[in-house]
Structures are given as structure tokens and as C-alpha cells.
Write a protein that holds these residues in place. Sequence first.
Motif, mmCIF file in Angstrom:
data_model
loop_
_atom_site.group_PDB
_atom_site.id
_atom_site.type_symbol
_atom_site.label_atom_id
_atom_site.label_comp_id
_atom_site.label_asym_id
_atom_site.label_seq_id
_atom_site.Cartn_x
_atom_site.Cartn_y
_atom_site.Cartn_z
ATOM 1 N N ALA A 475 -3.121 4.698 -0.211
ATOM 2 C CA ALA A 475 -2.895 3.336 0.818
ATOM 3 C C ALA A 475 -2.420 2.576 -0.059
ATOM 4 N N TYR A 476 -3.481 2.358 -1.144
ATOM 5 C CA TYR A 476 -2.241 1.747 -1.943
ATOM 6 C C TYR A 476 -1.563 2.000 -2.984
ATOM 7 N N SER A 477 -1.308 3.176 -2.921
ATOM 8 C CA SER A 477 -0.282 3.676 -4.124
ATOM 9 C C SER A 477 1.319 3.271 -3.103
ATOM 10 N N CYS A 478 1.412 3.415 -1.933
ATOM 11 C CA CYS A 478 2.151 3.393 -1.277
ATOM 12 C C CYS A 478 2.583 2.356 -0.588
ATOM 13 N N TYR A 479 1.558 1.237 -0.676
ATOM 14 C CA TYR A 479 1.830 -0.255 -0.381
ATOM 15 C C TYR A 479 2.294 -0.572 -1.762
ATOM 16 N N HIS A 480 1.574 0.071 -3.002
ATOM 17 C CA HIS A 480 2.623 -0.499 -4.438
ATOM 18 C C HIS A 480 4.227 -0.806 -4.296
ATOM 19 N N THR A 481 4.578 1.433 -4.051
ATOM 20 C CA THR A 481 5.090 1.654 -3.940
ATOM 21 C C THR A 481 6.452 0.913 -2.946
ATOM 22 N N ALA A 482 6.018 0.359 -2.318
ATOM 23 C CA ALA A 482 6.688 -0.180 -0.374
ATOM 24 C C ALA A 482 7.054 -2.081 -1.143
ATOM 25 N N LYS A 483 6.027 -2.414 -2.345
ATOM 26 C CA LYS A 483 5.897 -3.417 -2.473
ATOM 27 C C LYS A 483 7.435 -3.632 -3.118
ATOM 28 N N LYS A 484 7.621 -2.746 -4.123
ATOM 29 C CA LYS A 484 8.597 -3.192 -4.761
ATOM 30 C C LYS A 484 9.408 -2.852 -4.592
ATOM 31 N N ASP A 485 10.144 -2.154 -4.122
ATOM 32 C CA ASP A 485 11.045 -2.306 -2.939
ATOM 33 C C ASP A 485 11.467 -3.330 -2.495
ATOM 34 N N PHE A 486 10.085 -3.786 -1.244
ATOM 35 C CA PHE A 486 10.633 -4.144 -0.286
ATOM 36 C C PHE A 486 10.971 -6.101 -1.119
ATOM 37 N N LEU A 487 10.739 -5.787 -2.941
ATOM 38 C CA LEU A 487 11.091 -7.469 -3.604
ATOM 39 C C LEU A 487 11.906 -7.170 -4.170
ATOM 40 N N SER A 488 12.372 -5.614 -4.497
ATOM 41 C CA SER A 488 13.975 -5.436 -4.845
ATOM 42 C C SER A 488 15.382 -5.598 -4.001
ATOM 43 N N ASP A 489 14.875 -6.052 -2.588
ATOM 44 C CA ASP A 489 15.573 -6.119 -2.337
ATOM 45 C C ASP A 489 15.266 -7.313 -1.392
ATOM 46 N N GLN A 490 14.745 -8.341 -1.655
ATOM 47 C CA GLN A 490 14.368 -10.227 -1.263
ATOM 48 C C GLN A 490 14.230 -9.736 0.217
ATOM 49 N N ALA A 491 13.426 -8.781 0.311
ATOM 50 C CA ALA A 491 12.781 -8.689 2.247
ATOM 51 C C ALA A 491 11.329 -9.995 2.158
ATOM 52 N N MET A 492 11.260 -10.530 2.302
ATOM 53 C CA MET A 492 10.288 -11.074 1.044
ATOM 54 C C MET A 492 8.371 -10.987 2.530
ATOM 55 N N LEU A 493 9.220 -11.445 3.588
ATOM 56 C CA LEU A 493 8.371 -11.340 4.425
ATOM 57 C C LEU A 493 7.486 -9.752 4.890
ATOM 58 N N TYR A 494 8.386 -8.301 4.058
ATOM 59 C CA TYR A 494 7.758 -7.183 4.032
ATOM 60 C C TYR A 494 7.224 -6.647 2.550
ATOM 61 N N ALA A 495 7.943 -8.146 2.319
ATOM 62 C CA ALA A 495 6.905 -7.674 0.841
ATOM 63 C C ALA A 495 5.420 -8.638 0.309
ATOM 64 N N ALA A 496 5.376 -10.080 1.529
ATOM 65 C CA ALA A 496 4.161 -10.025 1.129
ATOM 66 C C ALA A 496 2.672 -9.286 2.057
ATOM 67 N N GLY A 497 3.549 -8.460 3.280
ATOM 68 C CA GLY A 497 2.674 -7.711 3.644
ATOM 69 C C GLY A 497 1.993 -6.324 3.114
ATOM 70 N N ALA A 498 2.819 -5.986 2.098
ATOM 71 C CA ALA A 498 3.137 -4.976 1.340
ATOM 72 C C ALA A 498 1.631 -5.531 0.082
ATOM 73 N N LEU A 499 1.745 -6.964 -0.966
ATOM 74 C CA LEU A 499 1.148 -7.160 -1.707
ATOM 75 C C LEU A 499 -0.488 -7.198 -0.551
ATOM 76 N N GLU A 500 -0.667 -7.544 0.244
ATOM 77 C CA GLU A 500 -1.654 -8.093 1.305
ATOM 78 C C GLU A 500 -2.126 -6.915 1.704
ATOM 79 N N MET A 501 -1.495 -6.228 1.514
ATOM 80 C CA MET A 501 -2.305 -4.811 2.268
ATOM 81 C C MET A 501 -2.951 -3.791 0.990
ATOM 82 N N ALA A 502 -2.004 -3.962 -0.262
ATOM 83 C CA ALA A 502 -2.278 -3.513 -1.529
ATOM 84 C C ALA A 502 -3.870 -3.689 -2.600
ATOM 85 N N ALA A 503 -3.986 -5.445 -2.112
ATOM 86 C CA ALA A 503 -4.806 -6.008 -2.716
ATOM 87 C C ALA A 503 -5.830 -5.526 -1.857
#
Length: 1499
Positions: A475-503
Motif C-alpha cells: 500500500a505504501y509503495s502504491c500511495y507513494h507512486t500515486a502521490k508523485k503522479d498527482f503532484l505532477s498533475d497539480q491534483a492537490m486534493l488527490y495528492a493530499a489523500g495519497a500523502l495522508e495514506m502513505a504516512a
Amino acid sequence: MAQCVQSVQEFIQDSFVPMVAVLCSEDAEKVTRKNNLNFSELLRPFCRLTSEGHMRDPSNQLQVVKNLRISVNNVVTRPSVPSSGVPGHAHRRLLSEVVLTCQPAEGGVANVITAGDYDLNISDRSLKASVPWYSDWRDTLTELSTSKHYTATTPWFEAYRESFLQSMPASDHEFLNHYLACLLVVSSSEAVPVEKFLKLSQEQHRIQHSGEYTNPKWFIPNTLKYYVLLHDMSQGDEQRADSVYEDMKQRYGAQGCYLLKVNSRTAAAGADEQIPDPWSQYLHKSSLQSQDPAPVVVNNTAVENNVGGTSEVDGHDSEEKDGVLVNSLDNTHPLQLDTPSDTPGSLDALRAVAVETKPPPLTTGVAAATSHGACLTLNDHDRIRLFIQEFTFRGLLPHIEKNIRQLNDQLVSRKGLSRSLFSATKKWFGGGKVPEKSIAELKNTSGLLYPPEAPELQIRKMADLCFLVQLYDLAYSCYHTAKKDFLSDQAMLYAAGALEMAAVSAFLQVGAPRPYPAHYMDTAIQTYRDVSKNMVLAERCALLSAEVLKSQAKYSDAATLLIKMTSEDSDLRSALLLEQAAHCFINMRNPMVRKFAFHMILAGHRFSKAGQKRHALRCYCQAMQVYKGKGWSLAEDHINFTIGRQSFTLRQPENAVTAFRHILTNDSQQTSTQQGAFLREYLYVYKNVTGACEVALPQLPLPCINSSATRVYFGHERRLAEGEKQAATHVSLDQEFDRDLAAMWQDLEEQVVAAAKRGVVPATFQSTQCCLNSQTDNLRFPLAVVEEPIIVEVVFRNPLKVPLVLSDLSLLWKFTLKDFNRPQTQEDSVGDAVPISNEKEASVPRVRTSQKDDVIATEVISEFYLSPEETKLARLKLLPHQTGQLNILGLVYNLASTSSTGDTTINSPSAAEGTSVRGRQDLEIQGPRLNQTKEEKTSVSHGPDRRLDPTITPPMPLLEVFFLQFPTALLCGEIRKAYVEFCNMSRVTLCGLRVASTHPDFFTFGSSSLATPLTPLSPTSFENCSAYKTLATPPGATPGSVAAVTLVSEGDFGSGTGLRGGVSGAGTGGKGITEIPLGEGTLKPGESTQLPMWLRGPDQEGVHEIHFLFYYESAEKGGKISHRVLRHTVFICASRSLSVRATACRSNTLPEEEEEERNGSMLVFVDVENINSSEAGVREFHIAQVSSSSKQWRLHKCINPAEDKDCKLTSRERGKLCFRATRCKPLQAFPFSKSGVSSLQIITSTTPCADFFFRRCQPLESLRPPVAMETQGRHSRSQGVGHGGGDKDIAGVVRKCNEVDLDIIILWKAFVVEDNKQVILEGQLHVALQTIDKEACSLTPKEEAQEMVLLKFKPELPPPMTRPSMEQLSHLIKTNLQYPESYSHPFNQKSLCMVPVTLTLSNCSLAQVDVIIDLRHKTTSPESLEVHGSFTWLGQTQFKMQLGAQEVMRVQLRACFLHAGVYNLGTPRVFAKLADQGAMCETSQQTATPALIIIINST
């Protein structure tokens, strides 16, 4: 944060669980409704798996799933929360109700932290904290943070958190709370169950794929459908059910369906069997979230993760109810009176804590008293538990495993493409994604939306699936990957969710291969809050992160995070988070106590704004533990004021009264306006308490009473003056207490009691104390007299800056009747033992029953005004009318505040009008510290103080004394006449009247044997009233030539005055005690008598304080009080008059042959000087008479060379008088000899002259050495002195030779001019001559300041016996030369002239003396050679002889002269010693004056 029931891992796992939907047929719903449950509620207690599950990850590794819980909910299609992320009214109402219904449990022992002598309560209502709270707070709080036993729990926060997380709305950017599966439930009683399954399946497909409903949301398109056949064991055909189930297994597979048999228990069978009810705790939470009045079709209960559990039909009603509730909780002022009637709590003695008992939970939809699962047996419970396990292990987990594998394969297949090419492909062939937006638009959550099939969402979906089944590494690996994609797309809500669950995934990984990335959480919270404006998600993120930080003991970071989440949009959330932040501060390694208290105050304020009054009150009370006793008075006032307000709002007026009491009793630093507002609110609240229930008068906090300063006075207040009469000062409450004066009065009383009791002080003697205070001896019950008032002086202090008004102020008392005239055995009867009290009557002002006034009349002060910060005395009076035991309990009064500026927010019309309340204050006086025994010294114990518990005794006489013409100024030695009046003011006869004084020589009432005639009752001025009796001088006699002698017995004056009682025998008083003559020895009720009183000015000038103690008894003996006393103090200013100095010298004349004068005579020189400063208007002094008093000597004649017959002395003049005194036979009586200097002789042997003389002699005799007193009594047996031997006898014999023991009395008159008329003053002075040639003065020399004496710890040796001095031994022999004054001799005829000389030796002592006469010349100086160098003694030149006692011997001598001239014959030297002292050397005796002889040549 506070300690939670769950660990942080359990909390996070339970926050994110697989979601399962339920669709039930109507028949199936009827089956479950027999148990008052729907199907999802039926399963809810069994949704946590007790066994481990297994599944394989994408790498085909077997993973264990432990402690898995699933969430089963009915399908609800109505959206509940707006998409904006701001919670609505229903959501806020839900959370508020959850917090409101969860109150601290009473008596929770685990919530009290103990350290040493201090108890800290965190969440319990019974605060046990001491004041000051934290003396050892570091150790206390360290123990708190390290021990699991001493921890604080906040169950309301956990309930809020659980409800908040379960009511989270489903979001599009995450899949954690999307449904993974759907249970299709059909009853076995259906005609064609398979068709029903088909309809339910189609309904689920329509809900998920038709697009009509935004809620509920589904995890994956191919949702798992699990078919459940529900069979009712009590009604259905079991064989048919089994056959249908077999058909289902063929159709859906054995892993896709299940036969659940329930309702095995009938109502008749096993009625007494107690089946557990595990559904209640879940249904309570569900009912809070549901709020639905009745089930509606499919969606009949609220879904745990959705708020909007109400149907469309009830929407309007729900809005109305919500609107009312929201108004009462959010929009009204938090201090406004609320309408629910709550049970008032109680307050501990030290502080106000107002936490009400837990109210019953809200019961909507399901009645609180309804039982659940009534048709289920324990076997049915096991079947349900087994069904959940089968569904999870054989249906849900394999379904999740398959989807994880599919998603993983899709993602792996795309990894071959480069990231840049993949990103470019996504941008060019967007797959339905909206076009790029600007930076400002990208920061908006709606600026970028992914389609459901977007690869980024597939990664997130796989991560959420792995997280739900505890595959945290993947799960951490997937969240970390998704976080990078979301941040690169400036999808801040998605990125925040990925950061939260990655932590969170990083934290939950087994073994913690990487540290917890707290910065992920911070970024996520900031994004949710600032960019996405979604406070719900930000709050969830903060709750998770704070728990994680707390588990890592990072309390400071957790507190900072929680404080950042407080905002104005939600008071309830802010209050809860501030409270948790406060607990973080107190759990640190170095606890921050003040921050804890400060944030608890902030939390209490936000709780109050949120309408959570009980929680607000609890927070303020917990913070009060820290602030109390630290001197932060303003903070204490604010907290107490808020506690009082909240308590009153919660219908706890007793707690409010106690809280307001603290504000008023402390030394407040508030302004007068604020204090006035505090006082008015207190009075208003207090009046509500007393008005609600008629109970005993409660204690009032104002004004402050200094109980130890209370004084009690027994008796009438004395009249100071009545016309010309001056009343005795006695004792009054206006006098300051003086310990030395009190000891002096007690000593005087003991003397007069001893004189009245024949010299013995009774063992039961108790000194009279008319006024009791903190310095008097209050160990015994004081004695008061019936029908005499008791005055209690109370010290009030107003601590406020606003005035106070007390009205109807009176004393509270309890009285027990006793009849002291009856025998002792009857005193303890039942009738006498019943106490009477005025408490009931005093509770109603201005109501007095005649019955109680017949016992004790109580004075009421109508109004008593206290200025701001004023200390004032109040004197309250009781008048007992019956005998018994009285106990003064306290005070009762009405307390009111005057109208002043300031406003109050308690909505009451009487608050601004100056409310008056009635209450009491007890007078509790602590006795003196006991310090006698070892136990008392090692412990702190106090004795009783009984000044408020007087015993009322039967009637006693009451004496009042008035003085008439009593002077305030006298000349030294002046005799003045005054009058004293004795009045018996009682109804009891008075007897045994005596007076004792510190200055017994100051006054006399006259002798009883030589009484003066009665003076008129209205005496005239003193200038025509002489103090002395006079007698005319016999005709023909020269004044002063021969003295008149009068013999007076000392007993004549001693028996009357009692001054010399120790000498003259029993029956008289002690020293300084005077018996006052009454007519018949008694003074009857209402009678009065007047006696003259002679006063004599003190010998020393200055202001003299003279004390009189009048003693009297009751004619009725045997009372509780044996005697009474009356005190009087006068101040006399004495100014100088005359100074008299006297000296006695031996006469050198030849002793005559008369028997009476053969022992010789002496000369008395009296030197009188006028030392008056003429300030008193004194013109001149006349020496009227000189008298003497002695048992051995008497004045014989006056040798006055002056022609003037009267001796007058003006200012600073001095006169000399010379008298001859002769020795007389020793007498027992005192002969008064008068040698007058005027034509009238004053009879000094009568009153008052002799009185003052004997009174003056008394202190002198007491000051003389003991030996002198012994020798005075041995005059009649002086012959035996010589046989005793020893140094003591020698000293006595030698002293006798030089003793005179002659008292001189100088009587004078002074002429004073007052108001242009001449006034004659009379007086007398005394001089005591004791030793020959030693001057005596009428003015005693001022005592020199004593030097400091060093402390000596060793006992001193007894002083050696004093030997006679040389000066004393030189007076043993008196010599006298007898010779012709002139002698004629013819030297021309006969060259030697011989003259006969007789040397007379007189033994002055009472012992034999050896004498040596030496006639040889001793040339000591040239002058002596000139005088006697030309003559010599003829014959024997040295003689030795012995003289008997007082023997006279003559020795014949011859002197030889060679020339004519003047010669001194006084050359013989005489040496003497006592005959029986052989070792003593002879001492040279004093020679007489020069004996001059004139030798004349007769040629």
C-alpha cells in the motif's frame, strides 16, 4: 492527548475497514424484525473476526490478516454532506449529540492521579485536588505520562472521533469507504427465492450503474454479490430451505451463497433464560446517527459511514427538528438559560464542579427499554458469527485478492513504457480528462478531475485495497507512486489523500522499516484546509496524525498540530482538540502545567460556545486546580465566575453559589464595578437556591468575620457621669486589653478574696472576667447573671470595593434550661435537657415569638452599613430571663448590595434592584494551642474556647459606685475630702463590701473606733472643711516649749483599715484591704449610702494611675458566683509641695539624773524647703505642726531661735527647725508627740492624720531588711543579747546603737488663690529617721536604671554574714569632758597650772564594751601642735576598763599648762570593742567637738 481505550494501530485499522452493503427483501426484513433489529443491525456485533484470514499478495506470498473488521450497512441513496466538504447541520447535530451524551463516569478511580499528598483529577466530577495543587507537579506528571494505570481518559472525545470517522462522506479521490460487496438477503419463506435474488441483484446493478445516485459509491464496477438465504427456524420449513440452498449452490457456487438459520428460540420456551444483548451499544450509536422516527422501505436505519440516514419523506420534518436543535446548540448565547430540566449535582467542599449525572440516551426508532435478539439463542449467535467468517474468508477476501492481482497486472504491464512517454500519451490522448487549467484553477479541488478508469486512480484503488487487508508495504509503495503522479498533475486534493495514506501506511508497516513521515501529514492537512477548503478531511488527517505522534511520545508536535486545527467554523471541534492539546502538554517529559490549564480554559470557552455546558464546566474546574492558590486572583475570579454561570445554567444553583462565594471571599483585585456585578449575580443565584427549598439558613460569605477577635461583655454598660457624680469606670468594650493590667486586677482580687476568706484563697477561685477576648483565659465556662445583658462584639470586614448593607442583624443561640436552686440530681432531668433555639424564628426577619423572648431577649439591629473595604464593629445584645446553659452560635442577617454601576447578564429583573438574601455565619473560635504534654507538643491540638458559652446563674447583687468632689490634681501630701456613694441596683441584698487598691496610702474611709461625724449629704466646697481636729494651747505655755504626748494603739486603725492585719491578728483584712462600713453590714436592694473619703496626694510628683477594686457578696449564700467585683481607675496629677529633710544627731550635753533621760537625748534637725513651682496658684506654705511617732523616742521641745511664732515659706524658701528628742521606755502603743509651731495644736492621733501615717508606714516596713523587723520586736528582752554570740548578734547589737526609729510628721497649710479668692489647702508629709547622722527625706530618690545582670547558670553561694562596719563600731561609746570654761592661775608665782577634768564615758549599746583611754598626744598635723602642744596630761596616761550595757563611767583627769592661752582639751583617744569578741580589734570612737579652755594669768 488523553489515554485512549484502543491502541493507535487498532484505532487506524478500525477507521478504515472493508464496506459491505445490504439489500433485503421485505420477508427477510420481517424475520429480523422479530428481534427488533434489521439485518445489518443483526450482524453488527459479529463483524469483527476472531480468527486469522489468509490471502496471497501479487508476488504470491501468503499474508496473514489479523483482527479484521468489516462494516455492514443498509444501502442509503440520499446524499448527506455537501460536496464542498463543510459539515452540514445534521452532521454537526450528530457530533454534538454524541459528545453531549458521553459525560464523565462518576467515581472513576483510574482518572485520579495521586502523587504524595496531592490528588489530581482529570476527567472525574469529584475533584480531589488539594490547594495548592502542584507542589510536586513534575513527579506527578512524569508518573502520569509513564504509567498506564494513572492516566486520564476522555471517552467523549473517542466517541466524537468514532462517530466523525464513521460518518465521513464518500469521496471521489479515494476509495476507502466505497462498498466492496453487497449482501442480497432473501427469506426462505418466499415463493420463488431465486427470482427474488434476481430482482435484488438487478436493483443493486441499477443503483451502481444507472448514474441516478451519487451515493452510495462502489469500489469496483464488478461488485461482489453474496446471496444469503435467511431461514426462520420458528416458522419456516427447514427441508425446503435446505433444498433451496442446494439449488443456490448450484447456481451461484458454494462460495457465493449461504444459508443463515435464525430465530431458534420461541417466546414460550426458555423464558427464564438470560440471553446476552450485544446490540445495545451499537444501536445507541446508530440511533444518534439515524434520528429516523420509523423504518422506511429499504433504507430504514442510518448507515455508519453516512450522516444522512433519513428518507426523502422525512426530510421536511428532519429539517424542522434540526433547525430547532441547531438553534439551541449553535446560535444561542452559551450562557442563556436552557430549557431542559437537569438533575442538579453537588459540589465538593473545596471547589465548584458542576457535572451532572449522565442523561438517558436519545432513543429514536428503537425504544430504550426494548430488548434485542429475543428470538435468538446462543447457537444463533454462533451461526451469525460463522456466517460472517464464511463470507469474509470465502467470499470477500478472495474477491479482494483477485482485484489486487488484476490491478497489479495492469500496472505492471504499463511499466514498460517510459514515464515521459506515458505522461505525454496521457496529455495528448487524454482519455476523457479535462484540459489543463491555470495555476490558480489547479489549486481548486474542482479544477482537476480524473475519470474512473484513469491509471492514477487505478494505482490509488490498488493502494486502498492493499491497505484494507493490511498489506501496508504494498500500500505504501502504491500511495507513494500515486502521490508523485498527482503532484505532477497539480491534483492537490488527490495528492493530499495519497500523502495522508502513505504516512499512515508507513507507520503501520511491521517492523517500521522507515520512520513516520510527519511532513506528509502536515502537507496533507495544509492542502485539505487551505487549497481544497475541506475541513472534514483535514480534521480526519489531524486526528490520525495526532494519535501517531502521541504513540511516539511527540506530545509537543501533537499539541501544535491540534491547536492549528482550531478555527471559528466549528466550536465543538476546536473545544475537543484544545482539550486534547492540553492533555499533550501535561503528558510531556517535563510537564507544562500552566499550558495545560490555559488550554483547558480555552477548551471550556469553546465548549460553552458549542452549547456543551457540562463539558465547559468540567474544563474550567480542571483548570481551576492549577490556578487556585497561586495568587492569580483575576484568573481565579474569571474561572469561578464562569463556573458559577455554567452551574446556574445547568440547574445547579448550589454549585453556582459556591463558585460565586470564592469570588467574594478572596481579596479580589477586580474593579468596584465588576465586584458589584459579581455580588448581584451571587445574590440572585443564592435567592434562587433558598427560594426553591425551605431549608436551614445557609452560610453567607460576606462580610468577613474575624471570629477570634470576638469579644463578649457580661453586664450592663456603665454610666460614665450623672450630674456631679462620677461613676466607677469598671470594664467596658471601649477599653483595650492590657495583659499586665489584667494580672494586676487578678492579684488584687486574690488579695481581697483571701482577706474575706480569713487569709485562704479557695481552691475553686475563678477570677472575675467581665470582658472576654482572645487574650483572656477562656477554658472555663464564663458565668453570667440572669436579667443582666450579654453583649457580643463582632468584627466585620468588607473585602469588596462596593458597600454592603446588613439588615435585621441578630445573634443565633441555643439555650438549655437549668435550675441551679434545685438539688444536683434534678438538673439532669429530661425537661431541663431539651435545648431551645431561635434559629427557626431568625430565618424569618422581624418575626419574634414571645415564648423565645421570655427565655432570651435578642436585640435586632435594623441596618448595619459597611463602606467599601471597611472594618467595623457591631455590638449585639442578649438578655437572659432564665437560668441555664447558653451557646451563642453565630449571626443571622439579610445581605444586600447597594445600587451601583455595572450590569449583569443573568436575565433577572431583581438582579438590578439590589437583591436581599437572608443567611447566617457561624462564630467558630479556635482555642489556644495546647503545649503541655509530649503528645500536644508533637501534634497540633487546640483547647476549647468557651467565651461564647456562658452559664446563666441565679440573680446576684449589682453594685454601682459614684464619686463626688473627686479631685484630678493634688499637691504632694495634700489632704482632700471627697465622697463616695454605694448603690445596690439589683433585687438581691449586698454584703461584705471591701475595697482593695494598688495605692492603699492614697485614701481612707476613717477608723471604725475613732469615726468622724457624718457629713451632710450635700457637702460644701472644701475650703471651709478642715481635715484635722485642733486643740488650743494651754494658757501661759510657750508654743513649742513642751510637746504634748498622746498614746494611740495601732490596732485602733489596723482593725478598721485592715492595713496591718498581719500584725494585729485575725479578723482584719490583708495588706491594702479596707472594709467599707455599711449601716447594718448590708445594702438592701435599691438602697444607697454615702461615705466621706479622705485622699492624700502621692509623695512623688507626676500622673499617678490608681486602681480600686470593690468586692462584695450576696447575702444569699451558696450561689454559683461567690462574689462580684467592681473596678475603678483614677488618674491623679500630683504637683510638688514641700521637701522635708531630717537628721538625728547625738546630744553632747551631760545626762541628767532623771531616770527617764538617763539613756540620753538627741537633736532632730528638720529642713523644710518650698519646691512648689507656683503654677498651681500656691502663694505660700505654713508649717502648722511637727509631730513624731515612735515607740522609743519622743520630741521634747523645739529649739527655735527665730522670733516669729509661725513658719512661713514662699516659693523656693527654706526653713530649718531643731527639736530635742528624748528616749522613752519601749511601749506597745505608738505615742504621738506634738511640738507645735503655732498656737493651735492639731490632734495627729486621729483620723485622717493617723490613718495616712499608718498607711504610709506599711510599705516602709515591708521594704526594711528582715533583721530590722526582728530587732524591733526584741526591745523588751534586750538583756539576753550578749549571751547569744555570733556575727548575727554582733550586727544586731551594733545596729541598735545607731538606730533611731523615729517618724516625723510635718503638717502644713498652703494658701492658694483660685478664682480671685483664697483657698486653704492642708497636707502632711512623713519622714522616717532610722539611723543617727543619716539624712532622711520625704521624697524618695528616683530609682536609677538597673544595670544589666549577667545570667548565672551556677547557683550562687549564700552571702557571708555581714560584719559591723567601722563607722557603726565607732558609735559604741559617747564621750564628754567636764571642765571650767576659764581658769585663772598666777604663773609668776607658780609655773605649773593644773586643772581637774572629768571624762564621762557612756555605753550606747546593750552589751558590755571594753574601753581603752589613751591620753598621749598624737601629732597628726601642725595645727594640732599649735593648739595643744604646750599642755600635757598628768598622772596615768592610759586606762583600760569595761562598761556594762548603757553604763555611764566618769574618769578624773588633770591637765597641766605652762602658759596662759586657749587650749583644746579634746585630745583623749577612746578605743572600744565588744567584750565577748576577743579577736576583734578596738575601734577608735568618735570624739566630740573641740573642748576649748581659756587659761588666764592672774598676775
